[in-house]
Write an enzyme that holds these catalytic residues in place. Structure first.
Site, short mmCIF file in Angstrom:
data_model
loop_
_atom_site.label_atom_id
_atom_site.label_comp_id
_atom_site.label_asym_id
_atom_site.label_seq_id
_atom_site.Cartn_x
_atom_site.Cartn_y
_atom_site.Cartn_z
N HIS A 30 0.86 -1.19 0.00
CA HIS A 30 0.00 0.00 0.00
C HIS A 30 0.89 1.24 0.00
O HIS A 30 2.13 1.13 -0.04
CB HIS A 30 -0.98 -0.04 1.18
CG HIS A 30 -0.33 -0.27 2.51
ND1 HIS A 30 0.58 0.61 3.06
CD2 HIS A 30 -0.42 -1.30 3.39
CE1 HIS A 30 0.97 0.16 4.23
NE2 HIS A 30 0.40 -1.02 4.44
N HIS A 33 4.05 1.34 2.11
CA HIS A 33 5.24 0.65 1.57
C HIS A 33 5.89 1.49 0.47
O HIS A 33 7.12 1.55 0.37
CB HIS A 33 4.85 -0.71 0.97
CG HIS A 33 4.28 -1.68 1.96
ND1 HIS A 33 2.96 -2.06 1.94
CD2 HIS A 33 4.84 -2.35 2.98
CE1 HIS A 33 2.73 -2.93 2.91
NE2 HIS A 33 3.85 -3.13 3.56
N GLY A 143 9.46 1.10 8.55
CA GLY A 143 8.48 2.11 8.95
C GLY A 143 8.38 2.23 10.46
O GLY A 143 8.51 1.24 11.19
N ASP A 146 5.55 0.16 12.81
CA ASP A 146 5.91 -0.97 13.67
C ASP A 146 7.10 -0.52 14.53
O ASP A 146 8.24 -0.90 14.28
CB ASP A 146 6.25 -2.19 12.83
CG ASP A 146 5.04 -2.71 12.08
OD1 ASP A 146 4.06 -3.07 12.73
OD2 ASP A 146 5.05 -2.71 10.83
#
Ligand code: PAF
Length: 277
Positions: A30, A33, A143, A146
């Site tokens: 998505h 990413h 990212g 997380d």
């Protein structure tokens, strides 16, 4: 864009590239990413995205089998974002025999996410180390969505003196604040409308701490109660030290509010960095 399935072929291909940035993913690509891919392209002339749904990091009863596998669409999206190569091994390529060696992460991996997903970070660290060995990148982009994973992977790279830089990337959000995630697709219409409240609750914690409120426990409790009132099943809403992810020391300023809660069967996580006065 090239697609490579085997480790041997990947090694042969990447031998020609002097500097590679990797974006490890489990697919179902998505906008979040794609932002990692664009950031990666700013750090190296050749970007490899890995797509591998890693069985080792799913606990029993989790969504390994039904984790969305959308390879064709993923490749179209990655190509449009300027990704150069997709490495998409199957399970027999990554784990030709049961993976009996594993990376044992430190105790912090048993807290927060690890408390609710025992063994998860062991599986993450094991596959991430293996992917780093396979790709041998100079840069890897992870990212902040997380947050605990990013923190543990940074520590892994440091402790094993791996020759690569970890680049953190800001969370990409929908206009209403919901952090983009592959799991958002499991939400019903009503749940999707409710989902931004997790971010709102964290924003309220951030606002309060940044205006000088240091009663963290009361703020955590209020956020938890707000979510529960709106039908969430809350795993945790906490304020932690950004450095250690443990309870902050008195006066520690670089903090992060982290939350995880379920809407129906869908578990969402989010976090916001806080700079206390
Ligand atoms: O963040 C993810 O998608 C996964 O945990 C990762 C880093 C690709 C390892 O499987």
């Amino acid at each position: 864009m090239e697609i490579v399935r085997s480790i041997a072929e990947l090694r042969a291909r990447l031998g020609r590239e002097p500097r590679v940035a990797v974006v490890p993913t489990m697919g179902n690509i998505h906008e979040g990413h794609l932002s990692l891919v664009r950031i990666a392209a700013g750090h190296a002339p050749f970007v490899v995205t890995t797509i591998f749904v890693n069985r080792l990091q799913f606990m029993q009863g989790e969504d390994f089998e039904k984790y969305p596998r959308t390879f064709e669409e993923d490749c179209d999206r990655l190509a449009s974002a300027g990704n150069h190569l997709v490495f998409a091994p199957d399970e027999t390529e990554m784990y030709p025999e049961p993976q009996v060696f594993a990376v044992e992460p430190p105790p912090v991996a048993g807290k927060l996410e690890g408390r609710f997903r025992p063994g998860h970070f062991r599986g993450v660290c094991t596959v991430v180390l293996k992917l780093f060995n396979v790709v041998q990148p100079q840069v890897a982009v992870f990212g902040k969505k997380d947050y605990q994973q990013l923190s543990i992977v940074r520590h892994l790279v440091e402790q094993f003196a791996l020759p690569l830089a970890i680049v953190p990337a800001e969370t990409v959000r929908a206009p209403d604040g919901l952090a983009l995630s592959s799991r958002n697709r499991y939400l019903s219409e009503a749940q999707r409308a409710e989902a931004p409240r997790l971010n709102e609750a964290l924003r309220e914690v951030k606002r309060a701490v940044e205006s000088g409120d240091r009663n963290l426990e009361a703020l955590e409790f209020a956020a938890d109660a707000l979510l529960a009132r709106h039908g969430w099943n809350v795993d945790y809403v906490v304020v932690r030290s950004r450095r250690t992810l443990m309870q902050p020391e008195p006066g520690e300023r670089q903090l992060v509010a982290l939350g995880a809660a379920k809407l129906g069967a869908t578990r969402l996580i989010d976090n916001l960095e806080i700079l206390a006065p």
